[in-house]
Design a protein around this motif. Structure first.
Motif, mmCIF file in Angstrom:
data_model
loop_
_atom_site.group_PDB
_atom_site.id
_atom_site.type_symbol
_atom_site.label_atom_id
_atom_site.label_comp_id
_atom_site.label_asym_id
_atom_site.label_seq_id
_atom_site.Cartn_x
_atom_site.Cartn_y
_atom_site.Cartn_z
ATOM 1 N N ARG A 176 0.488 7.655 -15.787
ATOM 2 C CA ARG A 176 0.728 8.927 -15.101
ATOM 3 C C ARG A 176 1.536 8.730 -13.817
ATOM 4 O O ARG A 176 2.370 9.579 -13.467
ATOM 5 C CB ARG A 176 -0.607 9.618 -14.813
ATOM 6 C CG ARG A 176 -1.313 10.095 -16.083
ATOM 7 C CD ARG A 176 -2.531 10.925 -15.765
ATOM 8 N NE ARG A 176 -3.601 10.137 -15.156
ATOM 9 C CZ ARG A 176 -4.634 9.616 -15.820
ATOM 10 N NH1 ARG A 176 -4.737 9.790 -17.132
ATOM 11 N NH2 ARG A 176 -5.570 8.935 -15.188
ATOM 12 N N ALA A 177 1.314 7.619 -13.117
ATOM 13 C CA ALA A 177 2.083 7.344 -11.900
ATOM 14 C C ALA A 177 3.555 7.170 -12.215
ATOM 15 O O ALA A 177 4.424 7.678 -11.482
ATOM 16 C CB ALA A 177 1.536 6.091 -11.212
ATOM 17 N N LEU A 178 3.869 6.465 -13.272
ATOM 18 C CA LEU A 178 5.263 6.267 -13.668
ATOM 19 C C LEU A 178 5.928 7.598 -13.989
ATOM 20 O O LEU A 178 7.093 7.820 -13.651
ATOM 21 C CB LEU A 178 5.329 5.329 -14.869
ATOM 22 C CG LEU A 178 4.960 3.865 -14.585
ATOM 23 C CD1 LEU A 178 4.589 3.142 -15.876
ATOM 24 C CD2 LEU A 178 6.108 3.145 -13.878
ATOM 25 N N ALA A 179 5.175 8.491 -14.626
ATOM 26 C CA ALA A 179 5.733 9.805 -14.952
ATOM 27 C C ALA A 179 5.963 10.636 -13.690
ATOM 28 O O ALA A 179 7.012 11.263 -13.530
ATOM 29 C CB ALA A 179 4.796 10.536 -15.915
ATOM 30 N N ASP A 215 -0.634 2.441 -4.019
ATOM 31 C CA ASP A 215 -1.397 3.554 -3.455
ATOM 32 C C ASP A 215 -0.536 4.816 -3.343
ATOM 33 O O ASP A 215 -0.994 5.928 -3.632
ATOM 34 C CB ASP A 215 -1.928 3.178 -2.069
ATOM 35 C CG ASP A 215 -3.034 2.129 -2.119
ATOM 36 O OD1 ASP A 215 -3.576 1.885 -3.217
ATOM 37 O OD2 ASP A 215 -3.344 1.563 -1.055
ATOM 38 N N TYR A 216 0.706 4.643 -2.938
ATOM 39 C CA TYR A 216 1.630 5.772 -2.802
ATOM 40 C C TYR A 216 1.903 6.424 -4.154
ATOM 41 O O TYR A 216 1.869 7.660 -4.290
ATOM 42 C CB TYR A 216 2.927 5.280 -2.169
ATOM 43 C CG TYR A 216 4.061 6.277 -2.190
ATOM 44 C CD1 TYR A 216 4.089 7.346 -1.303
ATOM 45 C CD2 TYR A 216 5.112 6.147 -3.099
ATOM 46 C CE1 TYR A 216 5.131 8.267 -1.328
ATOM 47 C CE2 TYR A 216 6.148 7.054 -3.132
ATOM 48 C CZ TYR A 216 6.156 8.118 -2.244
ATOM 49 O OH TYR A 216 7.182 9.023 -2.269
ATOM 50 N N LEU A 217 2.158 5.607 -5.162
ATOM 51 C CA LEU A 217 2.538 6.130 -6.471
ATOM 52 C C LEU A 217 1.363 6.754 -7.213
ATOM 53 O O LEU A 217 1.569 7.609 -8.088
ATOM 54 C CB LEU A 217 3.158 5.021 -7.325
ATOM 55 C CG LEU A 217 4.513 4.486 -6.844
ATOM 56 C CD1 LEU A 217 4.910 3.237 -7.638
ATOM 57 C CD2 LEU A 217 5.597 5.549 -6.959
ATOM 58 N N THR A 218 0.145 6.333 -6.917
ATOM 59 C CA THR A 218 -1.014 6.827 -7.654
ATOM 60 C C THR A 218 -1.800 7.891 -6.890
ATOM 61 O O THR A 218 -2.814 8.383 -7.391
ATOM 62 C CB THR A 218 -1.968 5.666 -7.999
ATOM 63 O OG1 THR A 218 -2.426 5.034 -6.790
ATOM 64 C CG2 THR A 218 -1.273 4.637 -8.885
ATOM 65 N N GLU A 219 -1.350 8.262 -5.719
ATOM 66 C CA GLU A 219 -2.041 9.259 -4.896
ATOM 67 C C GLU A 219 -2.339 10.531 -5.708
ATOM 68 O O GLU A 219 -1.461 11.084 -6.371
ATOM 69 C CB GLU A 219 -1.187 9.621 -3.683
ATOM 70 C CG GLU A 219 -1.707 10.775 -2.858
ATOM 71 C CD GLU A 219 -2.968 10.440 -2.098
ATOM 72 O OE1 GLU A 219 -3.710 11.365 -1.739
ATOM 73 O OE2 GLU A 219 -3.213 9.237 -1.859
ATOM 74 N N GLY A 220 -3.599 10.952 -5.675
ATOM 75 C CA GLY A 220 -3.989 12.197 -6.336
ATOM 76 C C GLY A 220 -4.327 12.068 -7.801
ATOM 77 O O GLY A 220 -4.655 13.077 -8.446
ATOM 78 N N ASP A 221 -4.282 10.858 -8.372
ATOM 79 C CA ASP A 221 -4.593 10.735 -9.798
ATOM 80 C C ASP A 221 -6.052 11.091 -10.060
ATOM 81 O O ASP A 221 -6.945 10.704 -9.297
ATOM 82 C CB ASP A 221 -4.320 9.314 -10.287
ATOM 83 C CG ASP A 221 -4.403 9.207 -11.798
ATOM 84 O OD1 ASP A 221 -3.374 9.403 -12.463
ATOM 85 O OD2 ASP A 221 -5.522 8.943 -12.317
ATOM 86 N N GLU A 235 -8.206 9.967 -12.055
ATOM 87 C CA GLU A 235 -9.129 8.871 -12.369
ATOM 88 C C GLU A 235 -9.241 7.838 -11.255
ATOM 89 O O GLU A 235 -9.891 6.804 -11.442
ATOM 90 C CB GLU A 235 -8.724 8.182 -13.673
ATOM 91 C CG GLU A 235 -8.975 9.031 -14.900
ATOM 92 C CD GLU A 235 -8.907 8.224 -16.173
ATOM 93 O OE1 GLU A 235 -9.956 7.802 -16.675
ATOM 94 O OE2 GLU A 235 -7.779 8.036 -16.689
ATOM 95 N N LEU A 236 -8.661 8.098 -10.113
ATOM 96 C CA LEU A 236 -8.826 7.171 -8.997
ATOM 97 C C LEU A 236 -10.292 7.164 -8.573
ATOM 98 O O LEU A 236 -10.929 8.225 -8.479
ATOM 99 C CB LEU A 236 -7.952 7.575 -7.816
ATOM 100 C CG LEU A 236 -6.480 7.190 -7.873
ATOM 101 C CD1 LEU A 236 -5.774 7.744 -6.645
ATOM 102 C CD2 LEU A 236 -6.309 5.681 -7.936
ATOM 103 N N PRO A 237 -10.832 5.973 -8.259
ATOM 104 C CA PRO A 237 -12.214 5.937 -7.757
ATOM 105 C C PRO A 237 -12.289 6.610 -6.391
ATOM 106 O O PRO A 237 -11.293 6.687 -5.672
ATOM 107 C CB PRO A 237 -12.521 4.434 -7.669
ATOM 108 C CG PRO A 237 -11.177 3.780 -7.571
ATOM 109 C CD PRO A 237 -10.236 4.641 -8.357
ATOM 110 N N PRO A 238 -13.471 7.112 -6.025
ATOM 111 C CA PRO A 238 -13.623 7.747 -4.717
ATOM 112 C C PRO A 238 -13.261 6.791 -3.592
ATOM 113 O O PRO A 238 -13.532 5.586 -3.681
ATOM 114 C CB PRO A 238 -15.099 8.118 -4.677
ATOM 115 C CG PRO A 238 -15.535 8.171 -6.107
ATOM 116 C CD PRO A 238 -14.714 7.142 -6.825
ATOM 117 N N ALA A 239 -12.635 7.308 -2.545
ATOM 118 C CA ALA A 239 -12.250 6.474 -1.399
ATOM 119 C C ALA A 239 -13.485 5.991 -0.668
ATOM 120 O O ALA A 239 -14.493 6.658 -0.616
ATOM 121 C CB ALA A 239 -11.363 7.278 -0.477
#
Length: 226
Positions: free
Chosen positions: A14-17, A214-220, A222-226
């Motif tokens: 999804r980040a690549l897209a 981190d920049y490319l995956t922001e808001g995904d 399925e990211l674990p909670p910060a």
């Protein structure tokens, strides 16, 4: 099969897209053990759903049913590079334009140094759907982290899938700079970075790759909670 690794593959897809590095075409994978890797679902990467199953693929042997034919490129990288932990096949705009011109970008800025001594090039427009072509592409890659295929996208390999995603972004930016240099008419006289300087510049220290990931995956989702 690790749920965490499958999640990483989906997040990477999804980040690549979102970054515009893939569209309807492209795929990414992560090594799961010495003899296998996980590849993203065979659908447009931006449409990969949270929790969707990835496919376990052997490094040697036939591709499982439903796996895209060009995943053979991933097989060849994992078979020939024991240190490879992630592979991305992508088709970003500037890279596609430069590859169609039959050119690879020079090392003109910091991101380009991660592809020293130079980006590989495969001068064939045909789809890579057999083992012979896959071997040829990866041989053309040489010692580089990436290889461009004329009119047919690029492949990058990293120590992890996170690193490979960042390298895909770096290669697209490298091609953007090269096209700008060509458009300016100054490409032939502009400075390029030498091999020794490139080796010093291509650092992994300072969370270089982690910050871009981190920049490319922001808001995904399925990211674990910060």
């Amino acid at each position: 099969m690790s749920d965490d690794l499958s999640r990483t593959v989906r997040i990477a897809a999804r980040a690549l897209a979102r970054a515009g590095l893939v569209h309807a075409y492209g795929h990414c994978s992560a090594r799961s053990d010495a003899g296998h890797f996980l590849v993203c679902p065979s659908r447009p990467m931006g449409q990969v759903r949270p929790g969707e199953a990835c496919t376990l693929v052997p490094v040697e042997g036939p591709l499982p049913d439903g796996v895209l034919g060009e995943v053979r490129l991933h097989q060849r990288i994992y078979a020939t590079r024991p240190g490879a932990g992630g592979v991305v096949r992508f088709m970003s705009p500037s890279m596609m334009a430069l590859a169609a011109l039959g050119r690879v970008p020079a090392m003109r800025h910091g991101f380009g140094t991660y592809f020293a001594p130079r980006v590989g090039f495969w001068d064939d427009i045909q789809l890579v759907r057999d083992d012979a072509k896959a071997r040829g592409v990866i041989e053309a890659m040489g010692d580089s982290a990436g290889v461009m295929m004329r009119g047919n996208g690029a492949v990058v390999a990293g120590a992890s899938l996170e690193e490979a995603v960042v390298l895909a972004w770096y290669l697209e930016d490298m091609c953007r700079i090269e096209l700008a240099a060509l458009a300016s008419g100054l490409a032939a006289s502009a400075p390029v970075i030498g091999v020794e300087a490139a080796a010093e510049r291509a650092t992994r220290a300072g969370r270089i790759f982690e910050r871009m990931w981190d920049y490319l995956t922001e808001g995904d989702p399925e990211l674990p909670p910060a």
